[in-house]
Design an enzyme around this catalytic site. Structure first.
Site, PDB file in Angstrom:
ATOM      1  N   SER A  15       3.735  -1.116  10.674  1.00 57.67           N
ATOM      2  CA  SER A  15       3.137  -1.488   9.388  1.00 57.67           C
ATOM      3  C   SER A  15       2.074  -0.477   8.972  1.00 57.67           C
ATOM      4  CB  SER A  15       2.524  -2.884   9.494  1.00 57.67           C
ATOM      5  OG  SER A  15       1.501  -2.885  10.475  1.00 57.67           O
ATOM      6  N   CYS A  16       2.229   0.782   9.386  1.00 59.09           N
ATOM      7  CA  CYS A  16       1.220   1.797   9.073  1.00 59.09           C
ATOM      8  C   CYS A  16       1.036   1.914   7.559  1.00 59.09           C
ATOM      9  CB  CYS A  16       1.640   3.144   9.660  1.00 59.09           C
ATOM     10  SG  CYS A  16       1.744   3.114  11.459  1.00 59.09           S
TER      11      CYS A  16
END
Lengths: 208, 219, 219, 208
Positions: free
Chosen positions: A115-116
């Site tokens: 989920s960067c």
């Protein structure tokens, strides 16, 4: 799907609470009770990400880039420093890259592996950004993805997808909409949506 | 590890369903979950790569059946147990029962906002010259390690072009397993959509990944 | 479709846990599930490829969280609704509520054992000469169609050797979608383990798949 | 994991039954009530696969191949016909191939994409054969898989994995164990385990 399951191992939790509320509360109770965390520090972190850090940061960066060619150039060369000059630094924004939409190329940011997301300029990511439907399809069917956001690109527009597989964080700088020539930086920033800085949207059109 | 997190190119997850005017949090427990992950991480017992490795180790049915904050909490429970801060007894009781390992530090409330503003850079000085230069064609290695890695399966074995040469960065493959930071040069590698997806690929598509030097080989 | 069924090479599913002296069925409902799938299939409204396509369309959290007979039943419910035999009302009531489409046939008890012993061959006469010959090197196409296919992702884009040239067989890619049998020549293609998995592959390993002609291209 | 979940949409079912029993019973009730299926046909199918078709069929094929070089040769060339000559035909066995273990090569059968299995000679597949742990790892880590079945092959033995991606069905013919020279076909068949015909096991050794 996200909440389609029960946890069978949650029988120790308070039955009046939903399972995740109970589970998280128990964990905080354990950690605070052991002196490993300070609940007031959690309050302070939540305050940062609920009230202080969000996509209005990124919108100011974009508005500055739209208004100031020197800043835009700096942002292109060294996004981390240029963004820091506006006061936006920190966690999940340590190594920033700004990618500029053009008439030829549209940029789209994803993290297929987790989920960067550039917290320092966009805040916490929306649920869809962290979820498998977007993560799985952005790299193979970006036009189908954009269609779900109500966006249709010309057929010959090149699409560049940035998969954030390392610690570089990407900010899309959308094209300045037509008719925005006379606007102030604050007015410009109001046109910049969160999605337009991920690539799943375009800036709003200025009021006529 | 070829785990459930590596979803690039999958097609069975259904619609994206963006939520208009989505709030940052959908429930109070999500706020506490965020804070717990950050404050527990601040104890200094593990790094972000070990956190990711731990979330990726969840059974695929759990990973795909959980919201992201739930994945975080499940991962955190595993991390806390692995490092001796929490026991199964504690979790069963929902209360502190067993003694805990000593953390390197405990984040105080006054430290929280400054720590968020400071962040934790992952670039590291590296003296070796880059093995690849911008514009060079390279192949992402067809690797399938048992350990954590950040080379997505869809790119493995594929030909790309070096678009940017970056600093040295902490190598997740070792750092996730307590085997050191082993910084390596990072590169941005651009792949043609047709190289990744064949004739079914969008002809207007280019996808880039950020790849450590050991993920790459000369074309 | 790149769906949850395509698990070759994944690593996160845990131990195999073979059960000593495993019975054919673990519950009575599994017996009825087997029989329902076969008798409902005998109505002639869909084929085995459409059955597979339907099971593969389940959300990955459901697919990986279900036993195989449960996957079968969930798939069957979808098939029956798609073909007008069962409605959501029926399923909600747990009773026949709405009228049903007319099946081509209904399998009678006396027909069951003979039908099982007969089976349903999928080979089809094909006049075109084989495009590839035994011993030839071929590449499995790097294809990622939205439709059902039987070329596993781990083999796509990989170089192999034609080991056997078979008859024509019904093509699942079209047959699963009601687009005809379109028989194509089938081949057994052998891949070196290192070709599939790189340096992490077992050097003693060869894996073969059975691939339809359109899955292959000259090396 | 297999039964770790609840179904929230099952509220119409009899609460006294476990969810899958209720779900399957409801479906049978609907289909039988509409005259689309005959429950007695289900009984007959279950009787076939519970009592008549199973790995003893395959064991007879293997014992015949061990005893009769001509049959073994036929089995190698045209397994479907050779197996049919022993009376074993039908569903999920229409297109058979027999693969012979040798001192150099061990064969292992899997279906990574679903649960393809030679029913006519082995009966219904075991749960593990249909489940992701075996399906995922057989093609990438066959030695690790075999270890979980208590089997260790010499390091230089070649492993050949057959992924049943089409309608061909594979029967492994294991090597005849040492000391089985004087045995009858029935005695030989008793040595042939189901797993030895999948490749996840070896035949039993003859009683000394």
């Amino acid at each position: 799907m996200a909440h389609d399951h029960h946890d069978h191992d949650d029988d120790h939790h308070d039955n009046e609470l939903d399972p995740m509320t109970a589970r998280v509360r128990a964990l905080e109770t354990i950690l605070a009770g052991k002196g490993l965390i300070d609940p007031a520090a959690i309050d302070a972190i939540v305050d940062v990400y609920e009230n202080k850090v969000g996509p209005r940061n990124g919108a100011q960066v974009v508005a500055e880039a739209w208004s100031n060619p020197e800043f835009a150039d700096w942002l292109k060369r060294d996004a981390t420093a240029a963004i820091a000059s506006l006061g936006f630094t920190g966690r999940q924004g340590e190594h920033m890259h700004a990618v500029f939409n053009t008439a030829e190329t549209h940029n789209l940011v994803v993290c297929t592996l987790c989920s960067c997301y550039p917290w320092s300029v966009l805040g916490l990511p929306p649920v869809w950004y962290k979820s498998p439907p977007y993560r799985s399809r952005a790299v193979i069917d970006p036009r189908g993805v954009l269609a779900e956001f109500g966006m249709t690109l010309p057929g010959d527009t090149k699409i560049r997808v940035w998969d954030s597989t390392a610690e570089l964080r990407y900010l899309v700088v959308p094209m300045r909409p037509a008719g925005a020539e006379g606007l102030s930086k604050n007015q410009l920033a109001d046109l910049v949506t969160r999605d337009s800085m991920i690539g799943t949207g375009l800036p709003k059109a200025p009021a006529p | 590890m070829n785990g459930p997190h590596d979803v690039g190119g999958d097609m069975a997850f259904g619609p994206i369903n963006p939520e208009p005017n989505e709030p940052f949090f959908h429930a109070d427990w999500e706020k506490r979950a965020l804070g717990l992950v950050i404050t527990a991480g601040a104890m200094g017992a593990w790094n972000i790569d070990e956190s990711r490795r731990t979330r990726e180790s969840l059974h695929p049915a759990v990973y795909y059946g959980s919201s992201y904050y739930e994945i975080w909490i499940r991962g955190l429970e595993l991390l806390l147990q692995r490092h001796g801060f929490v026991t199964a007894n504690d979790l069963k009781a929902g209360l502190p029962v067993d003694p805990a390992a000593t953390p390197k530090r405990v984040m105080k409330a006054a430290d929280a906002a400054p720590a968020m503003a400071r962040g934790g850079p992952c670039n590291r000085p590296i003296t070796a010259p880059p093995k690849f230069r911008a514009g060079e064609r390279v192949r992402a290695r067809n690797m399938h390690p048992q350990h954590h890695t950040r080379l997505p399966r869809y790119a493995r074995g594929k030909l790309g072009v070096v678009e940017a040469v970056h600093d040295g960065y902490v190598l997740p493959d070792t750092n996730a397993h307590g085997k050191g930071e082993n910084p390596e040069r990072l590169y941005t590698i651009a792949f043609d959509g047709r190289e990744l997806w064949g004739e079914d690929g969008d002809p207007t598509l280019t996808v880039s990944i950020d790849a450590w030097e050991s993920y790459l080989e000369p074309a």
